[in-house]
Design an enzyme around this catalytic site. Structure first.
Site, mmCIF file in Angstrom:
data_model
loop_
_atom_site.group_PDB
_atom_site.id
_atom_site.type_symbol
_atom_site.label_atom_id
_atom_site.label_comp_id
_atom_site.label_asym_id
_atom_site.label_seq_id
_atom_site.Cartn_x
_atom_site.Cartn_y
_atom_site.Cartn_z
ATOM 1 N N HIS A 69 3.082 33.156 -32.097
ATOM 2 C CA HIS A 69 2.481 34.225 -30.753
ATOM 3 C C HIS A 69 1.499 34.333 -29.828
ATOM 4 O O HIS A 69 1.678 34.349 -28.354
ATOM 5 C CB HIS A 69 2.812 35.327 -31.331
ATOM 6 N N GLU A 163 -6.903 42.504 -29.051
ATOM 7 C CA GLU A 163 -5.079 41.953 -28.471
ATOM 8 C C GLU A 163 -4.645 42.537 -30.462
ATOM 9 O O GLU A 163 -5.419 42.729 -31.436
ATOM 10 C CB GLU A 163 -4.953 41.149 -28.356
#
Length: 269
Positions: A69, A163
């Protein structure tokens, strides 16, 4: 030394110099993920609230490998099978990403490739136990499968990383409101409008304090240099940005960026 300056130096002298700089200047304070997890995170998206308030956000697939990812291998530029939805605890950086996309529309119009009109959305989301810190999850992966090469830069990354990864889905009930940003390509005027989500459920929740435990990637494990921006990693950030452009983008946000060397999937930016 600001990390943005270090990035510019990296472009001139190579990543080994950058590693040396961060090894010396890495913070000795507690890492960012040792702080309380955020109660609110943000996501830039091009989809309108008529869709998102009804359906929420759903990941592309079931690949829950964190490194796939973060490097973009499982995102839209890759196999489009990531099991994560990217968000950020930094509203300012999310706003800067939107501004970056808006500027692209303006520049495209000047080049005769569009109208200059732009509509983008920043969604405000209530984080809960299904949201995991990207940085802590990354280092959990390194500790489990790697040789701990990434530990060298752990302090530096922790300072700037923001994040958060939602596993599989963000339901409509977690989406508090949205800010719509419209830029008129003819008049040059930019307007913002805020809409609340009638389906939002107010609760006292925070992101998961624990890292996400990934399965190991089936790809080759090699030493690589990966850019870790303080927002949305490779699933929202542009893959083709040069280090100079990314440094300038980060500087506009009043934030900083780091480069992280780790043992992970081979990926070319």
């Amino acid at each position: 030394m600001r990390c943005t300056r270090a990035i510019r130096q990296t472009a001139r002298t190579g990543w080994l110099t950058w590693l040396a700089i961060l090894a010396v200047t890495a913070p000795v304070t507690s890492p960012a993920w040792a702080d309380d997890p955020p109660a609110t995170v943000y996501r830039y998206d091009s989809r309108p609230p008529e869709d998102v308030f009804q359906n929420g956000f759903t990941a592309w697939g079931n690949n829950d490998n964190v490194l796939d990812h973060l490097t973009g291998r499982s995102c839209q530029v890759g196999s489009s099978n990531s099991a994560f939805v990217s968000t950020s605890s930094s509203r300012r950086y999310t706003e800067v990403y939107l501004e970056h996309r808006m500027q692209e529309a303006v520049e495209a119009e000047r080049a005769g490739r569009g109208t200059g009109h732009f509509i983008g959305y920043i969604y405000e989301v209530r984080a809960d136990n299904n949201f995991y810190g990207a940085a802590s999850s990354y280092f959990e992966y390194v500790d489990t499968y790697g040789d701990n090469a990434g530990r060298i830069l752990a302090g530096a990354l922790a300072t700037y990383q923001s994040e958060y990864l939602a596993h599989r889905r963000i339901p409509p009930e977690n989406i508090r409101r949205v800010t719509r940003v419209y830029h008129n390509g003819i008049t040059g005027e930019t307007t913002t409008t805020e809409y609340s989500n009638a389906r939002y459920v107010s609760q006292q929740t925070r992101a998961n304090p624990n890292p996400y435990t990934s399965r190991r990637s089936v790809a080759s494990i090699v030493g690589t240099l990966v850019r870790m921006a303080p927002v949305i990693g490779a699933c929202m950030a542009r893959q083709a940005e040069s280090s100079e452009a990314m440094a300038a983008w980060s500087e506009r946000a009043g934030e900083a960026m780091v480069l992280v060397y780790y043992e992970s999937i081979a990926y070319s930016f």
